[in-house]
Design a protein around this motif. Sequence first.
Motif, PDB file in Angstrom:
ATOM      1  N   ARG A  33       0.717  -1.138  -0.028  1.00 47.31           N
ATOM      2  CA  ARG A  33      -0.045  -0.091  -0.051  1.00 47.31           C
ATOM      3  C   ARG A  33       0.857   1.243  -0.114  1.00 47.31           C
ATOM      4  O   ARG A  33       1.313   1.842   1.012  1.00 47.31           O
ATOM      5  CB  ARG A  33      -0.965   0.038   1.252  1.00 47.31           C
ATOM      6  N   PRO A  34       1.130   1.740  -1.062  1.00 46.26           N
ATOM      7  CA  PRO A  34       2.066   2.806  -1.321  1.00 46.26           C
ATOM      8  C   PRO A  34       1.503   4.160  -0.611  1.00 46.26           C
ATOM      9  O   PRO A  34       2.518   5.030  -0.171  1.00 46.26           O
ATOM     10  CB  PRO A  34       2.458   3.126  -2.941  1.00 46.26           C
ATOM     11  N   ALA A  35       0.280   4.352  -0.539  1.00 47.72           N
ATOM     12  CA  ALA A  35      -0.333   5.495  -0.001  1.00 47.72           C
ATOM     13  C   ALA A  35      -0.379   5.539   1.530  1.00 47.72           C
ATOM     14  O   ALA A  35      -0.725   6.498   2.213  1.00 47.72           O
ATOM     15  CB  ALA A  35      -1.497   5.996  -0.648  1.00 47.72           C
ATOM     16  N   ASN A  36      -0.117   4.355   2.065  1.00 49.18           N
ATOM     17  CA  ASN A  36      -0.147   4.433   3.547  1.00 49.18           C
ATOM     18  C   ASN A  36       1.080   4.714   4.231  1.00 49.18           C
ATOM     19  O   ASN A  36       2.126   4.200   3.656  1.00 49.18           O
ATOM     20  CB  ASN A  36      -0.681   2.761   3.894  1.00 49.18           C
ATOM     21  N   SER A  37       1.071   4.972   5.612  1.00 46.41           N
ATOM     22  CA  SER A  37       2.269   5.189   6.354  1.00 46.41           C
ATOM     23  C   SER A  37       2.986   3.915   6.480  1.00 46.41           C
ATOM     24  O   SER A  37       4.211   3.686   6.786  1.00 46.41           O
ATOM     25  CB  SER A  37       1.898   6.054   7.793  1.00 46.41           C
ATOM     26  N   VAL A  38       2.258   2.829   6.556  1.00 46.02           N
ATOM     27  CA  VAL A  38       2.844   1.260   6.758  1.00 46.02           C
ATOM     28  C   VAL A  38       2.459   0.948   5.196  1.00 46.02           C
ATOM     29  O   VAL A  38       1.400   0.222   5.115  1.00 46.02           O
ATOM     30  CB  VAL A  38       2.225   0.592   7.859  1.00 46.02           C
ATOM     31  N   PRO A  39       3.461   0.803   4.397  1.00 42.62           N
ATOM     32  CA  PRO A  39       3.328   0.174   3.180  1.00 42.62           C
ATOM     33  C   PRO A  39       2.840  -1.055   2.878  1.00 42.62           C
ATOM     34  O   PRO A  39       2.243  -1.466   1.844  1.00 42.62           O
ATOM     35  CB  PRO A  39       4.542   0.665   2.264  1.00 42.62           C
TER      36      PRO A  39
END
Length: 221
Positions: A33-39
Amino acid sequence: MIREYCKIFTAEARVNENFGSALEVVPQYLMYRPANSVPYATVEAELQGPFQTYCWADAGGKLNSKAISEVEQKCCTFQHWLHEWTHGNLLPTRLAGVDFKLTNIRVATKSKGYQGLSERGSPQVFDQFLTHHQCNYYCGLLGLRPLKPMDSLQPPTKTKGSRSPLLNRKMSVGSGSPHLPKKGSVSPHSQRRAGTSPKAPRKSQEPEDSNSTKAKAVDGR
């Protein structure tokens, strides 16, 4: 990796018809998940039913397990099988899930970085498992060897013992026996035989007495 080990365990278990239902490790998928703080995150299928923990290690590193139901006994057998399969290098310290489907598994490694796994248990856990585990019916079906401490596997050392006290006693009695004459000494019985008998002169004097009596008789005539 534990899922692959469980597949091998299941394949060996299905050879025996009496084993019944086999365990299954639910697959986990890595999601980016590139848009999340934890990808990165892991996802798995949702399990329907009550979630239970069958084997676990507490905060102090003490192993605990349930061995009452069928699935609980098979989880203990899976611990035993994986420990033997990896020559004592891997040990599941947490097995939980719904029925025969397992998830949220934790594994302790004897050496850090073994097969790319991080260490989640102290070395004392492996020594504790040798005495904690109790082989059950399913361990016997798979032909698993009974677990024993490493000290009991070492052959006993042979100690050089002293001579037996009975042997020493016999040797001492034989050396100081009064029945055996010393070398150079003469037996008292041999001295009596070698010396002259006191009865011999009496026998030799008897003919002289008889001759003297005969001479006296002639003179009297």
